[in-house]
Scaffold this active site. Structure first.
Site, PDB file in Angstrom:
ATOM      1  N   GLY A 267      41.655 106.620  71.782  1.00  0.00           N
ATOM      2  CA  GLY A 267      41.369 107.430  70.601  1.00  0.00           C
ATOM      3  C   GLY A 267      41.904 108.850  70.763  1.00  0.00           C
ATOM      4  N   HIS A 439      61.684  86.845  42.545  1.00  0.00           N
ATOM      5  CA  HIS A 439      61.737  85.651  43.389  1.00  0.00           C
ATOM      6  C   HIS A 439      63.121  85.529  43.999  1.00  0.00           C
ATOM      7  CE1 HIS A 439      61.113  81.531  44.704  1.00  0.00           C
ATOM      8  NE2 HIS A 439      62.301  81.234  44.184  1.00  0.00           N
TER       9      HIS A 439
HETATM   10  P1  NAI Z   1      41.968 103.905  68.137  1.00  0.00           P
HETATM   11  O1  NAI Z   1      40.719 104.567  67.724  1.00  0.00           O
HETATM   12  O2  NAI Z   1      42.819 103.246  67.128  1.00  0.00           O
HETATM   13  O3  NAI Z   1      41.627 102.794  69.227  1.00  0.00           O
HETATM   14  C1  NAI Z   1      41.007 103.098  70.427  1.00  0.00           C
HETATM   15  C2  NAI Z   1      40.448 101.812  71.017  1.00  0.00           C
HETATM   16  O4  NAI Z   1      39.997 102.089  72.321  1.00  0.00           O
HETATM   17  C3  NAI Z   1      39.270 101.249  70.239  1.00  0.00           C
HETATM   18  O5  NAI Z   1      39.477  99.876  70.043  1.00  0.00           O
HETATM   19  C4  NAI Z   1      38.085 101.553  71.136  1.00  0.00           C
HETATM   20  O6  NAI Z   1      37.040 100.601  71.003  1.00  0.00           O
HETATM   21  C5  NAI Z   1      38.724 101.470  72.502  1.00  0.00           C
HETATM   22  N1  NAI Z   1      38.028 102.195  73.551  1.00  0.00           N
HETATM   23  C6  NAI Z   1      37.380 103.385  73.468  1.00  0.00           C
HETATM   24  N2  NAI Z   1      36.892 103.730  74.678  1.00  0.00           N
HETATM   25  C7  NAI Z   1      37.255 102.756  75.541  1.00  0.00           C
HETATM   26  C8  NAI Z   1      37.078 102.549  76.933  1.00  0.00           C
HETATM   27  N3  NAI Z   1      36.425 103.432  77.670  1.00  0.00           N
HETATM   28  N4  NAI Z   1      37.597 101.442  77.499  1.00  0.00           N
HETATM   29  C9  NAI Z   1      38.281 100.538  76.748  1.00  0.00           C
HETATM   30  N5  NAI Z   1      38.478 100.680  75.411  1.00  0.00           N
HETATM   31  C10 NAI Z   1      37.986 101.778  74.833  1.00  0.00           C
HETATM   32  O7  NAI Z   1      42.755 105.007  68.969  1.00  0.00           O
HETATM   33  P2  NAI Z   1      44.262 105.075  69.474  1.00  0.00           P
HETATM   34  O8  NAI Z   1      44.871 103.732  69.543  1.00  0.00           O
HETATM   35  O9  NAI Z   1      44.210 105.914  70.689  1.00  0.00           O
HETATM   36  O10 NAI Z   1      44.965 105.883  68.324  1.00  0.00           O
HETATM   37  C11 NAI Z   1      44.440 107.137  67.895  1.00  0.00           C
HETATM   38  C12 NAI Z   1      44.700 107.336  66.454  1.00  0.00           C
HETATM   39  O11 NAI Z   1      46.066 107.629  66.220  1.00  0.00           O
HETATM   40  C13 NAI Z   1      44.430 106.102  65.590  1.00  0.00           C
HETATM   41  O12 NAI Z   1      43.073 105.964  65.272  1.00  0.00           O
HETATM   42  C14 NAI Z   1      45.239 106.388  64.396  1.00  0.00           C
HETATM   43  O13 NAI Z   1      44.486 107.201  63.545  1.00  0.00           O
HETATM   44  C15 NAI Z   1      46.419 107.157  64.951  1.00  0.00           C
HETATM   45  N6  NAI Z   1      47.594 106.265  65.049  1.00  0.00           N
HETATM   46  C16 NAI Z   1      48.066 105.662  63.926  1.00  0.00           C
HETATM   47  C17 NAI Z   1      49.147 104.811  63.983  1.00  0.00           C
HETATM   48  C18 NAI Z   1      49.604 104.135  62.738  1.00  0.00           C
HETATM   49  O14 NAI Z   1      49.196 104.550  61.674  1.00  0.00           O
HETATM   50  N7  NAI Z   1      50.438 103.116  62.805  1.00  0.00           N
HETATM   51  C19 NAI Z   1      49.846 104.545  65.216  1.00  0.00           C
HETATM   52  C20 NAI Z   1      49.247 105.191  66.348  1.00  0.00           C
HETATM   53  C21 NAI Z   1      48.183 106.044  66.237  1.00  0.00           C
END
Ligand code: NAI
Ligand code: FAD
Length: 460
Positions: A267, A439
């Protein structure tokens, strides 16, 4: 020192889009950026470089695995240096593009870290500027994981994972969220064995559960491994690799995973370090966000947009807020419709959604009807041999108004916009079902799913 109508602190998608709109509306505007280039996380180390690597690695995997079936015989050879170089070139072109847009809209770029120095004052280096309005657009940074120190050599955050100088043989990804699955996909496609460790019993929280299950099945088939309901308690890095200790959340035996690299992607958290919020009496909420009411902070004349404030951390959400705040400052009716902010995972297949999930509607007690259509029954998907996934649309049981839409399949990112427009117009699912679509296209599946809401999908 110049006097400005608006000084924006931070030049990511929230800040730079706000600046453009302010310029268009005739407001004398400056943007403060501490980094060496404009564009923020999104252009420099986020959306754009990750999409550049996702595109290139997808082409590599297609050439390796799928071209032969189309009658194209090639043996692709990876040139990682060039793959990283073309990513860097695109990023430079894009950040220069933002620089051009600032000039075009007569926005001054104040280079350096901005500090709010009391009401109506922003200090950058030795200079203090007067601003009728200050906009906080300082974005976010990766959330650290206790016991796992990011060195961007062996233990990486998302920025490090965009520039690994070799293809890892093995990689542990901590967090099955969007960053973990996108960047994990990049390195898996290029040859790494990727194991994803996720705290929750499911991947991608926030995504419709049925879609997430299909998504996980697909990623597993592609070779990614998952350890769900597991937490990482520590990581020990050496010059050659990392040892990661993992234990089940529910309790149980501790396991050690060895890998060349670890990516920490659990996150992001708002970034407001050294911003001088105390000088205008702004207090952060419990999670570190700057609270807002329609963009306004608790301090008169100070606004906030993007990742620094509450809501989803997405570039287009930051952009919407930037535009709305500029319009409010100019006396117009700026507004963000938080119910219609789409989300996309740029994996293969892509996943895209907007509005409510089935779980949301169940929790809210809203009666709904679901219409679903599989890409295996869509002619364009069939001729392209890309039949994985489906479309699901959720409509209010009484009024038929579209409440949510979910797509898993190639080009989902490009197709979700149709449902966004429909929802912005408060459309019923029947409006989509009765709209002629070209289509053969994948978008016909969007129409067929809408037909399925009333039980008359014709092609499945
Ligand atoms: P995220 O919030 O999407 O996912 C983080 C994941 O890590 C969650 O599934 C959570 O349950 C897990 N987690 C938390 N603590 C943990 C632990 N101690 N051990 C194992 N798992 C744990 O966050 P992420 O992937 O870091 O991305 C951050 C933000 O960046 C996203 O929420 C999004 O808003 C943005 N982003 C958007 C993208 C897109 O729009 N395509 C691409 C990349 C990032
Ligand atoms: P940012 O883009 O973080 O910009 C903030 C800027 O403020 C930075 O340039 C920073 O240097 C500057 N700054 C901070 N403090 C100060 C100060 N005091 N003085 C001067 N300057 C300051 N979102 C999507 O919608 N689609 C995606 O595909 C996507 N992919 C992503 C991939 C990755 C790997 C990551 C990490 C993020 C991704 N995101 C994606 C999220 C997206 O990057 C953010 O939501 C977006 O950049 C937020 O914009 P922002 O303007 O609020 O802040």
């Amino acid at each position: 020192m110049a006097q400005y109508d608006v000084v924006i602190i931070g030049a990511g998608p929230g800040g730079y889009n706000c600046a453009i709109r302010c310029g268009q509306l005739g407001l004398k505007t400056a943007i403060v950026e501490g980094g060496p280039t404009l564009g923020g996380t999104c252009l420099n180390v986020g959306c754009m470089p990750s999409k550049a690597l996702l595109h290139a690695s997808e082409m590599f995997e297609q050439a390796s695995k799928e071209f032969a079936h189309l009658g194209i015989e090639v043996t692709p050879k990876l040139n990682l240096k060039q793959m990283l170089a073309q990513k860097a070139e695109s990023v430079t072109a894009l950040t220069k593009g933002v620089e051009f847009l600032m000039k075009k809209n007569k926005v001054d770029w104040l280079k350096g870290w901005g500090v709010i120095a009391g009401p109506g004052k922003v200090r950058v280096g030795d200079e203090t500027h007067d601003a009728k309005n200050i906009i906080i657009a300082t974005g976010s940074e990766p959330t650290p994981l206790p016991g796992v120190t990011v060195d961007n050599k062996r233990v990486l955050d998302s920025t490090g994972a965009l520039s690994i100088p070799e293809v890892p043989k093995s990689m542990v990804v901590i967090g099955a969220g969007i960053i973990g699955l996108e960047l994990g996909s990049v390195w898996r496609r290029l040859g790494a064995e990727v194991t994803v460790v996720e705290f929750l019993p499911r991947i991608t929280p926030g995504m419709d559960e049925e879609v997430a299950k299909t998504f996980q099945r697909t990623l597993t088939k592609q070779g990614m491994s998952f350890k769900l309901g597991s937490k990482v308690t520590g990581a020990k890095a050496s010059a050659k690799g990392v040892e990661v200790t993992v234990e089940p959340v529910a309790g149980g035996a501790v396991e050690t995973l060895k890998a060349d690299y670890v990516l920490v992607a659990i996150g992001r958290r708002p970034y407001t370090n050294g911003l001088g919020l105390e000088s205008v009496g702004i207090a952060l909420d419990k999670r570190g966000f700057v609270p807002n009411d329609h963009g306004k902070t608790t301090a008169a004349g100070v606004w906030v947009v993007g990742d620094a404030t509450t809501g989803v951390m997405l570039a287009h959400k930051a952009e919407e807020e930037g535009v709305a705040v500029a319009e409010l400052i100019a006396g117009k009716a700026g507004h963000v419709n938080y119910g219609v902010i789409p989300s996309v995972v740029y994996s293969s297949p892509e996943v895209a959604w907007v509005g409510k999930t089935e779980d949301d509607l169940k929790v809210e007690g809203v009666a709904y009807k679901a219409g679903k259509f599989p890409f295996s029954a869509n002619s364009r998907a069939k001729i392209n041999h890309e039949t994985e996934g489906f479309v699901k649309i959720l409509a209010d049981a009484k009024t038929d108004r579209i409440l949510g839409a979910h797509i898993i399949g190639p080009q989902a990112s490009e197709m979700i916009g149709e449902y966004c427009v429909a929802m912005e117009f408060s459309a019923a699912s029947e409006d989509i079902a009765r709209t002629c679509h070209p289509h053969p296209t994948r978008s016909e599946a969007l129409r067929q799913a809408a037909m399925a809401v009333e039980g008359w999908a014709m092609q499945a």
